[in-house]
Design a protein around this motif. Sequence first.
Motif, short mmCIF file in Angstrom:
data_model
loop_
_atom_site.label_atom_id
_atom_site.label_comp_id
_atom_site.label_asym_id
_atom_site.label_seq_id
_atom_site.Cartn_x
_atom_site.Cartn_y
_atom_site.Cartn_z
N GLY A 149 0.77 -1.24 0.00
CA GLY A 149 0.00 0.00 0.00
C GLY A 149 0.80 1.29 0.00
N THR A 150 2.14 1.19 0.13
CA THR A 150 2.92 2.43 0.07
C THR A 150 3.86 2.38 -1.13
OG1 THR A 150 4.52 1.46 1.58
CG2 THR A 150 2.89 2.95 2.54
N ASP A 151 4.09 3.55 -1.72
CA ASP A 151 5.02 3.64 -2.84
C ASP A 151 6.44 3.62 -2.29
OD1 ASP A 151 2.87 3.80 -4.40
OD2 ASP A 151 3.14 5.88 -5.04
N ARG A 152 7.13 2.52 -2.56
CA ARG A 152 8.51 2.40 -2.05
C ARG A 152 9.51 2.99 -3.03
NH1 ARG A 152 9.22 -2.19 0.92
NH2 ARG A 152 11.38 -1.52 1.05
N VAL A 153 9.19 2.94 -4.31
CA VAL A 153 9.99 3.61 -5.34
C VAL A 153 9.06 4.57 -6.06
CG1 VAL A 153 11.32 3.30 -7.46
CG2 VAL A 153 11.52 1.62 -5.62
N ARG A 154 9.42 5.87 -6.05
CA ARG A 154 8.47 6.87 -6.52
C ARG A 154 9.02 7.65 -7.71
NH1 ARG A 154 6.81 10.43 -1.65
NH2 ARG A 154 9.05 10.55 -1.26
#
Lengths: 253, 330
Positions: free
Chosen positions: A15-20
């Motif tokens: 659920g979280t963007d680890r590479v943005r």
Amino acid sequence: MTELRLCDLVVRRDGTDRVRGVSLVVSPGELVVLLGPNGAGKTLTLRAGLGIEAAQAGTTLLGGKDTSRLSALQRARRVAYLPQSRPLAWPSRVEDLVALGRFAYGAAPGRLSEADSAAVEAALVACQIEALRHRRADTLSGGELARVHCARAFAAGAPLMVADEPVAALDPRHQFRVMDLFRTFVSKGGGALVVLHDIALAARFADRLIWMQAGQVVAAGSPEETLTAARLADIYGVRARVEGRSVEMLGFA
Amino acid sequence: MTVSRLLVPGLVLAAVLSLGLACLAGSTPMAPGRVLAALAGQASPADQVVVWQIRLPRALAAFAVGLALGGSGAALQGLLRNPLAEPGVLGVSASAALAATFTLYFGFAAHAPFILPLAAIGGALLATGLIALAALRTRSVVTLILIGVGLSSFSAALMSLMMNLAPNPFSLSDMVSWMLGSVANRSLEDLARILPFLVAGLVLLWISRRGLSALTLGEEAASGLGVDLVRQRLAVVLGAGLATGAAVALAGTIGFIGIVAPHLVRPLTAHDPARSLLPAGLLGGVLLVLADLGVRTLPTSVELNLGVVAALIGAPAFAWIAAQRRTGHD
């Protein structure tokens, strides 16, 4: 000419963007070092860039071709990958481990074509482990084992190399030896993308540094341009003295 | 070098010799000349029956079971990167035996001869599939083996339940013989019925063996080398499931041969999973033919079951191999 090009890569985990939105290029003849604190998304970037990990957005090109359209074998012939964790399941012989580098060409330990044998031989010589060829892997020291893994990757004869912390847990002399191997590879026209945690080592060997923080690239360029005390304080939270390519860590920022 | 080059020819020779020996020995020992004559169809009718309908089918069945279990064990060990992975330990044999017992209990097996083998293979595939699914979720091989132990115990519990409720002594003794494992009274027809599945499974394992070598470096490096991990897992799971299911359909559960045979072979093949596959299968076959020969010729009042003898030798070997492991990467 084979280059690795990542464009606006996004990797989402839990659920979280680890590479943005990471974009970067590795060209033939350059050693690019990826820097950043733990959890900055360096390993995920490498894995998604190779197509081993699924990316949620963005494209990765290997020699101009979309990585996701390449088969695992086609990809392996273009780029050799040295992951961070290097478990060995069996006490294999050194020359057999190096021979695994030829997998993408249909080879297997004990079943090598002439070209495969030549590549294995060259990799053994380049990494100075010819004398260890018949040794079992479980009898090697950490430094020897690191060179065996490098030889395995070089034996693939791929134009590109991606390595995740290849010098972790090595003493300074062996760190230099391994980095020298990458420099030699690059001087012969290869392109290398290497994750390092040792900033001094990175500054000494890299042609270009790419700095990551919280899943984004915050700076990229030669060590002279991008290595500053302010950047180290910002990214790593450490106080340091920087003079050209040499760094001295002083403490917390 | 020379040892590893002679390994496969040596084991083939040992297989032929052990099969021949199994035809010679028995309650009425026969001289090699009589056996050869019977094999060529030139002997007395009684000799022909003894060789073609009793001793040879039984020895071939033992060999086929050992081949399947040794090969499946070596392949599963390569896939899961652990020398303790084996059809018996992972619960594959027990699940297959449970499915076979199920068809016996409800009388399905009596309808057509191929129902029991199909059920056994289905049970084996279900268990290997479950293990492979679990392997996607966990990196710890110890966890996988514990899941296998759970699967094994659950199958054993359900089998005990069926035996408890068995309607008559005949079905009870049928079930017991599946649990204990035996190749007694097997015919060439029994062997022919499971052969397609056995061959399909072993062929799948054989063509996917190169990826097993690459997995020596771990899954991440292997996928970097160009191994398609999903296809690799699927091939080994299907191959080991088919081969083990076929073995159980023929002989019931025979444990530990899938651990012992690969373990003995590995030092001679430079610990390479791909090069261990064929020798492990051949050695498994030879060991079971010899073990069955022992079972047949031992002067006991009641004939021992092959599975019981295999477990008596194999279980201590399993414990010994486990104790030898250096605690390292899991």
